[in-house]
Design a protein around this motif. Sequence first.
Motif: not given
Ligand code: ZN
Length: 242
Positions: A8, A10, A36, A63, A115, A149, A151
Amino acid sequence: MKTGIISDIHGNFEALKAVLDALKKEKVDRIVCLGDVVGYGPDPNLCIDRIKQTAFATIMGNHDAAAINSISTHDFNENARIAIEWTQKVLGFEQVMFLNTLPMVFTEKDWMAVHATPKAPEAWDYIFTESQIVQNLKAMEKPICFIGHSHMPIAFIQEPNGDILVRNAEEIHFEPSKKYLINVGSVGQPRDGDPRAAYGIFDEEKRVFTLKRIPYEIPKVQEKMRVSGLPIPLIERIAEGW
Ligand code: ZN
Protein backbone atom coordinates in the motif's frame (compact mmCIF):
# COMPACT_ATOMS: atom_id res chain seq x y z
CA MET A 1 17.42 -14.80 3.44
CA LYS A 2 15.95 -11.52 4.66
CA THR A 3 12.88 -10.33 2.75
CA GLY A 4 11.51 -6.81 3.03
CA ILE A 5 7.72 -6.88 2.83
CA ILE A 6 5.92 -3.69 1.86
CA SER A 7 2.37 -2.83 0.88
CA ASP A 8 0.00 0.00 0.00
CA ILE A 9 2.44 2.61 -1.24
CA HIS A 10 -0.38 4.53 -2.93
CA GLY A 11 1.68 6.89 -5.06
CA ASN A 12 3.56 8.25 -2.04
CA PHE A 13 7.11 8.44 -3.37
CA GLU A 14 8.60 10.17 -0.31
CA ALA A 15 7.34 7.37 1.95
CA LEU A 16 8.55 4.72 -0.50
CA LYS A 17 12.03 6.30 -0.67
CA ALA A 18 12.31 6.37 3.13
CA VAL A 19 11.26 2.72 3.37
CA LEU A 20 13.62 1.56 0.60
CA ASP A 21 16.53 3.39 2.26
CA ALA A 22 15.67 1.75 5.57
CA LEU A 23 15.48 -1.69 3.93
CA LYS A 24 18.88 -1.11 2.34
CA LYS A 25 20.35 -0.31 5.76
CA GLU A 26 18.74 -3.46 7.13
CA LYS A 27 20.52 -5.37 4.34
CA VAL A 28 17.50 -7.24 3.08
CA ASP A 29 18.19 -9.65 0.21
CA ARG A 30 14.98 -8.90 -1.63
CA ILE A 31 11.71 -6.99 -1.45
CA VAL A 32 8.21 -8.32 -1.99
CA CYS A 33 5.49 -5.71 -2.59
CA LEU A 34 1.90 -6.65 -1.74
CA GLY A 35 0.21 -4.19 -4.10
CA ASP A 36 -1.59 -0.86 -4.24
CA VAL A 37 1.46 0.87 -5.66
CA VAL A 38 -0.88 3.62 -6.94
CA GLY A 39 -4.08 5.42 -5.90
CA TYR A 40 -4.51 8.34 -3.43
CA GLY A 41 -0.98 9.77 -3.86
CA PRO A 42 0.64 12.22 -6.30
CA ASP A 43 3.46 10.07 -7.76
CA PRO A 44 2.05 6.87 -9.30
CA ASN A 45 4.58 6.74 -12.16
CA LEU A 46 7.62 7.34 -9.93
CA CYS A 47 6.42 4.70 -7.46
CA ILE A 48 5.84 2.12 -10.21
CA ASP A 49 9.26 2.79 -11.73
CA ARG A 50 11.02 2.45 -8.38
CA ILE A 51 9.10 -0.72 -7.47
CA LYS A 52 9.82 -2.18 -10.90
CA GLN A 53 13.56 -1.58 -10.33
CA THR A 54 13.75 -2.77 -6.73
CA ALA A 55 11.10 -5.37 -5.94
CA PHE A 56 11.76 -9.06 -6.47
CA ALA A 57 8.00 -9.58 -6.81
CA THR A 58 4.92 -7.37 -6.77
CA ILE A 59 1.30 -8.48 -6.54
CA MET A 60 -1.87 -6.74 -7.67
CA GLY A 61 -3.81 -4.45 -5.36
CA ASN A 62 -7.38 -3.24 -5.89
CA HIS A 63 -6.22 0.33 -6.63
CA ASP A 64 -3.71 -1.01 -9.18
CA ALA A 65 -6.50 -3.04 -10.80
CA ALA A 66 -8.83 -0.02 -10.83
CA ALA A 67 -6.12 2.24 -12.29
CA ILE A 68 -5.86 -0.04 -15.33
CA ASN A 69 -9.64 -0.47 -15.55
CA SER A 70 -9.58 -4.17 -14.78
CA ILE A 71 -12.07 -3.57 -11.94
CA SER A 72 -14.59 -0.75 -11.58
CA THR A 73 -14.41 1.89 -8.85
CA HIS A 74 -17.98 1.02 -7.90
CA ASP A 75 -16.95 -0.10 -4.37
CA PHE A 76 -14.57 2.85 -3.84
CA ASN A 77 -15.50 5.86 -1.74
CA GLU A 78 -15.75 9.17 -3.55
CA ASN A 79 -12.26 10.46 -2.76
CA ALA A 80 -10.65 7.14 -3.67
CA ARG A 81 -12.56 7.17 -6.97
CA ILE A 82 -11.50 10.76 -7.74
CA ALA A 83 -7.88 9.82 -7.03
CA ILE A 84 -8.11 6.76 -9.30
CA GLU A 85 -9.56 8.85 -12.14
CA TRP A 86 -6.68 11.32 -11.67
CA THR A 87 -4.19 8.42 -11.61
CA GLN A 88 -5.63 7.00 -14.85
CA LYS A 89 -5.06 10.37 -16.52
CA VAL A 90 -1.41 10.66 -15.51
CA LEU A 91 -0.20 7.03 -15.76
CA GLY A 92 2.31 6.41 -18.52
CA PHE A 93 2.09 3.57 -21.04
CA GLU A 94 5.00 1.58 -19.56
CA GLN A 95 3.55 1.95 -16.08
CA VAL A 96 0.12 0.71 -17.22
CA MET A 97 1.85 -2.27 -18.88
CA PHE A 98 3.66 -3.07 -15.63
CA LEU A 99 0.43 -3.00 -13.60
CA ASN A 100 -1.11 -5.33 -16.19
CA THR A 101 1.52 -7.99 -15.46
CA LEU A 102 0.88 -8.22 -11.71
CA PRO A 103 -0.27 -11.58 -10.33
CA MET A 104 -2.82 -11.97 -7.51
CA VAL A 105 -0.72 -14.25 -5.29
CA PHE A 106 2.95 -14.66 -4.40
CA THR A 107 3.94 -18.11 -3.18
CA GLU A 108 7.14 -19.38 -1.60
CA LYS A 109 7.94 -22.82 -0.21
CA ASP A 110 6.49 -22.14 3.22
CA TRP A 111 4.79 -18.76 2.97
CA MET A 112 2.55 -16.75 0.72
CA ALA A 113 1.30 -13.21 0.17
CA VAL A 114 -1.84 -11.62 -1.26
CA HIS A 115 -3.10 -8.05 -1.24
CA ALA A 116 -6.50 -8.55 0.40
CA THR A 117 -7.44 -12.08 1.54
CA PRO A 118 -6.07 -15.60 0.98
CA LYS A 119 -9.65 -16.91 0.78
CA ALA A 120 -10.62 -14.95 -2.34
CA PRO A 121 -7.90 -12.49 -3.37
CA GLU A 122 -9.93 -11.13 -6.28
CA ALA A 123 -12.93 -10.26 -4.05
CA TRP A 124 -10.91 -7.52 -2.29
CA ASP A 125 -12.60 -8.24 1.05
CA TYR A 126 -11.34 -7.03 4.41
CA ILE A 127 -10.58 -9.20 7.43
CA PHE A 128 -12.25 -7.68 10.48
CA THR A 129 -14.66 -10.17 12.09
CA GLU A 130 -13.82 -13.37 13.91
CA SER A 131 -15.45 -15.51 11.24
CA GLN A 132 -13.45 -13.71 8.52
CA ILE A 133 -10.24 -14.39 10.48
CA VAL A 134 -11.12 -18.09 10.91
CA GLN A 135 -12.13 -18.57 7.27
CA ASN A 136 -9.00 -16.90 5.97
CA LEU A 137 -6.63 -18.84 8.24
CA LYS A 138 -8.36 -21.98 6.97
CA ALA A 139 -8.01 -20.95 3.33
CA MET A 140 -4.24 -20.41 3.59
CA GLU A 141 -2.21 -22.84 1.50
CA LYS A 142 0.89 -22.07 3.55
CA PRO A 143 1.37 -21.65 7.32
CA ILE A 144 2.33 -17.98 6.91
CA CYS A 145 0.47 -15.41 4.82
CA PHE A 146 1.26 -11.70 4.55
CA ILE A 147 -1.43 -9.25 3.50
CA GLY A 148 -2.03 -5.50 3.14
CA HIS A 149 -5.26 -3.75 2.04
CA SER A 150 -6.67 -2.46 5.37
CA HIS A 151 -3.51 -0.36 6.06
CA MET A 152 -3.66 -1.58 9.67
CA PRO A 153 -0.78 -3.71 10.87
CA ILE A 154 -1.99 -6.70 12.89
CA ALA A 155 -1.28 -10.41 13.37
CA PHE A 156 -3.80 -13.25 13.59
CA ILE A 157 -2.19 -16.38 15.00
CA GLN A 158 -3.85 -19.79 15.12
CA GLU A 159 -2.71 -22.23 17.81
CA PRO A 160 -2.61 -25.97 17.05
CA ASN A 161 -5.86 -26.42 19.06
CA GLY A 162 -7.60 -23.88 16.79
CA ASP A 163 -7.58 -20.96 19.25
CA ILE A 164 -6.90 -17.59 17.65
CA LEU A 165 -4.71 -14.89 19.07
CA VAL A 166 -4.95 -11.30 17.78
CA ARG A 167 -1.90 -9.18 18.51
CA ASN A 168 0.33 -6.45 17.14
CA ALA A 169 2.73 -7.45 14.37
CA GLU A 170 5.81 -5.76 15.85
CA GLU A 171 7.80 -8.95 16.42
CA ILE A 172 6.54 -12.39 15.52
CA HIS A 173 8.57 -15.53 16.18
CA PHE A 174 7.17 -18.23 13.92
CA GLU A 175 6.55 -21.66 15.38
CA PRO A 176 6.03 -24.59 13.00
CA SER A 177 2.81 -25.79 14.66
CA LYS A 178 0.97 -22.47 14.26
CA LYS A 179 -0.59 -20.49 11.39
CA TYR A 180 0.03 -16.79 10.88
CA LEU A 181 -1.94 -14.20 8.93
CA ILE A 182 -0.05 -10.91 9.13
CA ASN A 183 -1.03 -7.47 7.88
CA VAL A 184 2.15 -5.48 7.22
CA GLY A 185 0.46 -2.05 7.28
CA SER A 186 0.91 0.68 4.68
CA VAL A 187 3.91 2.54 3.33
CA GLY A 188 2.04 5.52 1.91
CA GLN A 189 -1.19 5.91 3.87
CA PRO A 190 -1.08 4.33 7.36
CA ARG A 191 -4.45 4.07 9.13
CA ASP A 192 -3.47 2.99 12.63
CA GLY A 193 -2.93 6.46 14.07
CA ASP A 194 0.82 6.45 13.35
CA PRO A 195 1.57 8.51 10.22
CA ARG A 196 5.06 7.05 9.79
CA ALA A 197 5.54 4.65 6.86
CA ALA A 198 5.23 0.96 7.81
CA TYR A 199 7.31 -1.90 6.46
CA GLY A 200 8.17 -5.44 7.46
CA ILE A 201 11.26 -7.62 7.51
CA PHE A 202 10.97 -11.39 7.38
CA ASP A 203 14.14 -13.22 8.40
CA GLU A 204 13.43 -16.59 6.86
CA GLU A 205 16.29 -18.44 8.62
CA LYS A 206 15.65 -17.04 12.08
CA ARG A 207 11.87 -17.38 11.50
CA VAL A 208 11.17 -13.86 12.75
CA PHE A 209 9.03 -11.08 11.31
CA THR A 210 9.53 -7.50 12.48
CA LEU A 211 7.28 -4.57 11.68
CA LYS A 212 9.01 -1.21 11.58
CA ARG A 213 8.09 2.46 11.11
CA ILE A 214 10.02 5.29 9.55
CA PRO A 215 9.23 9.01 9.32
CA TYR A 216 9.23 10.71 5.93
CA GLU A 217 8.62 14.19 4.49
CA ILE A 218 4.83 14.34 4.80
CA PRO A 219 4.51 18.12 4.01
CA LYS A 220 6.35 17.59 0.71
CA VAL A 221 3.82 14.93 -0.34
CA GLN A 222 0.90 17.08 0.81
CA GLU A 223 2.18 19.98 -1.30
CA LYS A 224 2.43 17.73 -4.39
CA MET A 225 -1.12 16.51 -3.71
CA ARG A 226 -2.38 20.11 -3.51
CA VAL A 227 -0.69 21.00 -6.79
CA SER A 228 -2.23 17.90 -8.40
CA GLY A 229 -5.68 18.89 -7.16
CA LEU A 230 -6.21 15.67 -5.19
CA PRO A 231 -9.06 15.71 -2.61
CA ILE A 232 -8.36 17.64 0.63
CA PRO A 233 -9.33 14.77 2.99
CA LEU A 234 -6.69 12.58 1.31
CA ILE A 235 -4.11 15.33 1.83
CA GLU A 236 -5.00 15.71 5.50
CA ARG A 237 -5.21 12.03 6.40
CA ILE A 238 -1.57 11.17 5.64
CA ALA A 239 -0.44 13.58 8.38
CA GLU A 240 -2.89 12.05 10.83
CA GLY A 241 -2.23 8.42 10.04
CA TRP A 242 -5.90 7.58 9.57
ZN1 ZN B 1 -4.53 0.20 -0.13
